[in-house]
Design an enzyme around this catalytic site. Structure first.
Site, PDB file in Angstrom:
ATOM      1  CE  LYS A 180      29.003  -9.652  30.794  1.00 28.35           C
ATOM      2  NZ  LYS A 180      27.981  -9.029  31.680  1.00 28.35           N
ATOM      3  N   GLY A 233      26.436  -1.392  24.028  1.00 24.90           N
ATOM      4  CA  GLY A 233      26.366  -0.764  25.351  1.00 24.90           C
ATOM      5  C   GLY A 233      26.728   0.718  25.250  1.00 24.90           C
ATOM      6  CB  VAL A 237      31.608   0.229  28.292  1.00 29.22           C
ATOM      7  CG1 VAL A 237      32.151  -1.195  28.268  1.00 29.22           C
ATOM      8  CG2 VAL A 237      31.214   0.622  29.711  1.00 29.22           C
ATOM      9  N   GLY A 238      32.401   1.216  25.306  1.00 28.04           N
ATOM     10  CA  GLY A 238      32.790   0.848  23.937  1.00 28.04           C
ATOM     11  C   GLY A 238      34.197   1.314  23.594  1.00 28.04           C
ATOM     12  CB  CYS A 289      20.439   2.275  20.962  1.00 25.95           C
ATOM     13  SG  CYS A 289      21.001   0.905  21.903  1.00 25.95           S
ATOM     14  CD  GLU A 390      22.123   6.358  24.890  1.00 25.72           C
ATOM     15  OE1 GLU A 390      23.207   5.935  25.306  1.00 25.72           O
ATOM     16  OE2 GLU A 390      21.488   5.830  23.954  1.00 25.72           O
TER      17      GLU A 390
HETATM   18  C1  UN1 Z   1      18.298  -0.901  20.598  1.00 31.28           C
HETATM   19  O1  UN1 Z   1      17.668   0.056  20.962  1.00 31.28           O
HETATM   20  O2  UN1 Z   1      19.374  -1.190  21.154  1.00 31.28           O
HETATM   21  O3  UN1 Z   1      14.853  -0.457  15.937  1.00 31.28           O
HETATM   22  C2  UN1 Z   1      17.859  -1.801  19.511  1.00 31.28           C
HETATM   23  C3  UN1 Z   1      14.501  -0.753  17.074  1.00 31.28           C
HETATM   24  C4  UN1 Z   1      14.628  -2.178  17.515  1.00 31.28           C
HETATM   25  C5  UN1 Z   1      16.008  -2.448  17.996  1.00 31.28           C
HETATM   26  C6  UN1 Z   1      16.510  -1.471  19.003  1.00 31.28           C
HETATM   27  N1  UN1 Z   1      14.296  -3.043  16.422  1.00 31.28           N
HETATM   28  O4  UN1 Z   1      14.066   0.078  17.833  1.00 31.28           O
END
Ligand code: UN1
Length: 504
Positions: A180, A233, A237-238, A289, A390
């Protein structure tokens, strides 16, 4: 100008066919750099679509688990080759639906290629263990076995790389899957499944249902036919995902938020550190992330660092990611842009000093997109919300620190623990930081972004629930060990009781 030609209507991929959704309506996929551009219309799948996909995955699992792993791997290898061939096309599609610059979407497709080749290799490396039994004439071994149909809920910021991180290990181990995708970026997952289809993946082994998280994602999550679930995510939500999985005793992998830091020590190569903070903070418009949304700078070099960092941020060219002169694309959506704007206000109200950017970009080439200036706050204190929460946008908080101990304390003083970095030329400081930074990933003299596919990826604390994806760690999530004993003594032997094998 609005698009003149009718937008392409995409379908789901269920049981080897591109399938009309049963759910009514469709979801628009618009270019975040130009909201007039409709990239396509995607299904608003409902619980029935999801049930059909899970049913197909369950049916296909019966045979797929019995296909020898090296044979499964051959299909995956062919998919990698097709991705190589179509890399440029897929990168362009991705920039149009997601907004990040072409160099980065090429990188995203490349990351999917790397993972696909890597997992194809794993098909011939599914080693178990054998060990002598404690009893004579008895063999003992263990082998990995697949889990069944896996539910994979994937994010918009790495629209092809992250789906590949989840899919390829699942498939090579003999699982089947229902994916999804994030509703903002379904096209890249569509493209990924198209190559798997072309590579000859049997019917039902992979399935794609597009739709809203609240309807389609929720239905996938609640479907008891799903035997393992992987979600990337938000932390919010997690937690809900893990609450649904808990009473089902279903393995669940969560990859959630981050508030990553780069610590810059007073002996650092300053040019290198500034390069790293620009790339880590503003690459992907800060929507990783792993983004470096905090920079802790030693007081002795604070001013000089800040001057250089601000000058470089102000020189970044913001615009459409398809334009080769653009350094930084738009936010993914109006909603994400609004979050960024909200945090800039919060930062100002908290008394942080705004030293670069701080505004939405409007008018001219920005009129139809979700653009924001690269933004830096200085003199941030570690407890401020802009240093704790964040943001997922181009906003970096610079925090003065007075040495390594304080740098590490500030680094660890957030709820998340994905990635961290230190710039220093002092080997003692580097090794202390490698030991004490409480994150799943640590970089020395490199920014917080740029993880490679053959190493484990994931974080501590509220970033996840202890699992890792990527690398061989992914194999652990998508399989479970089966331990097998074979007694060829032709008599009853009682472990821990009989002593026939004992010396003396
Ligand atoms: C993400 O930010 O969800 O290390 C993944 C990194 C990438 C992957 C990021 N190879 O920044």
């Amino acid at each position: 100008m609005a698009t003149a030609v009718a937008p392409r209507l995409y379908k789901n991929y269920i049981d080897g066919d591109w399938t009309e959704p049963r759910g009514s309506g469709a979801i628009e996929n618009r270019n975040p750099a130009n909201s007039d551009e409709l990239v396509g219309m995607f299904p608003a799948s409902n619980a029935e679509d999801v049930a059909q996909a899970v049913q197909a995955a369950a049916q296909a699992y019966r045979n797929w688990r019995l296909v020898p792993a090296p044979k499964r791997a051959e299909i995956i290898f062919r998919a990698a080759e097709l991705l190589v061939r179509r890399k440029e096309e897929f990168a362009r599609d991705m920039t149009r639906e997601m907004g990040k610059v072409l160099a980065e979407t090429r990188g995203d497709v490349q990351e999917a290629i790397d993972m696909t080749y890597y997992m194809a290799g794993e098909g011939r490396r599914q080693f178990g263990k054998t060990t002598p039994s404690e009893l004579p004439d008895k063999a003992a071994m263990c082998v990995r076995q697949p889990l069944g149909p896996c539910g994979l809920i994937t994010p918009w910021n790495f629209p092809m790389a992250i789906p590949s991180w989840k899919l390829m290990p699942a498939l090579v181990l003999g699982n089947t899957a229902v994916v999804k995708p994030a509703q903002e970026t379904p096209l890249s997952v569509y493209n990924l499944l198209e190559v798997l289809n072309e590579a000859g993946i049997p019917r039902g082994v992979v399935n794609l249902v597009s739709g809203a998280g609240s309807v389609c994602g929720q239905a996938l999550l609640e479907n008891p036919g799903i035997k393992a679930l992987s979600f990337t995510g938000s932390t919010e939500v997690g937690i809900r995902v893990s609450e649904v999985c808990a009473p089902l005793l279903r393995p669940c992998h969560l990859e959630l938020g981050g508030k990553n830091i780069i610590v810059v020590m007073d002996d650092a190569n300053l040019d290198l550190a500034v390069d790293g903070c620009i790339w880590g903070g503003f690459g992907t418009t800060g929507q990783r992330c792993t983004a470096a949304s905090r920079v802790g700078v030693h007081k002795r070099i604070y001013r000089e660092f800040l001057d250089r960092f601000v000058a470089r941020a102000n020189a970044l060219s913001v615009g459409d990611g398809l334009d080769p002169l653009t350094d930084m694309g738009p936010a993914i959506s109006r909603k994400q842009l609004e979050t960024v704007i909200k945090y800039v206000e919060i930062g100002k109200a908290e008394g942080a000093r705004l030293v670069a950017g701080g505004h939405r970009l409007e008018g001219g080439k920005y009129a139809k997109g979700w653009f924001h200036q690269p933004t830096i706050f200085a003199d941030v204190t570690p407890g401020m919300r802009i240093a704790q929460e964040e943001i997922f946008g181009p906003v970096v908080s610079v925090i003065p620190i007075d040495g390594l101990a304080e740098g590490i304390e500030v680094a660890n003083g957030v709820p998340y623990g994905l990635s961290s970095a230190i710039y220093t030329r002092d080997v003692n400081a580097a090794f202390s930081a490698m030991r004490d930074l409480h994150t799943g990933i640590v970089y020395v003299n490199a920014p917080t972004i740029g993880a490679e596919t053959h190493l484990p990826f994931g974080g501590t604390k509220q970033t996840g629930n202890g699992h890792r994806e990527s690398g061989d760690a992914a194999l652990d999530f998508y399989s479970e060990w089966k331990t097998i004993y074979v007694d060829y003594s032709d008599r009853l032997q009682r472990a821990q009781i009989d002593t026939a094998g004992q010396i003396n």
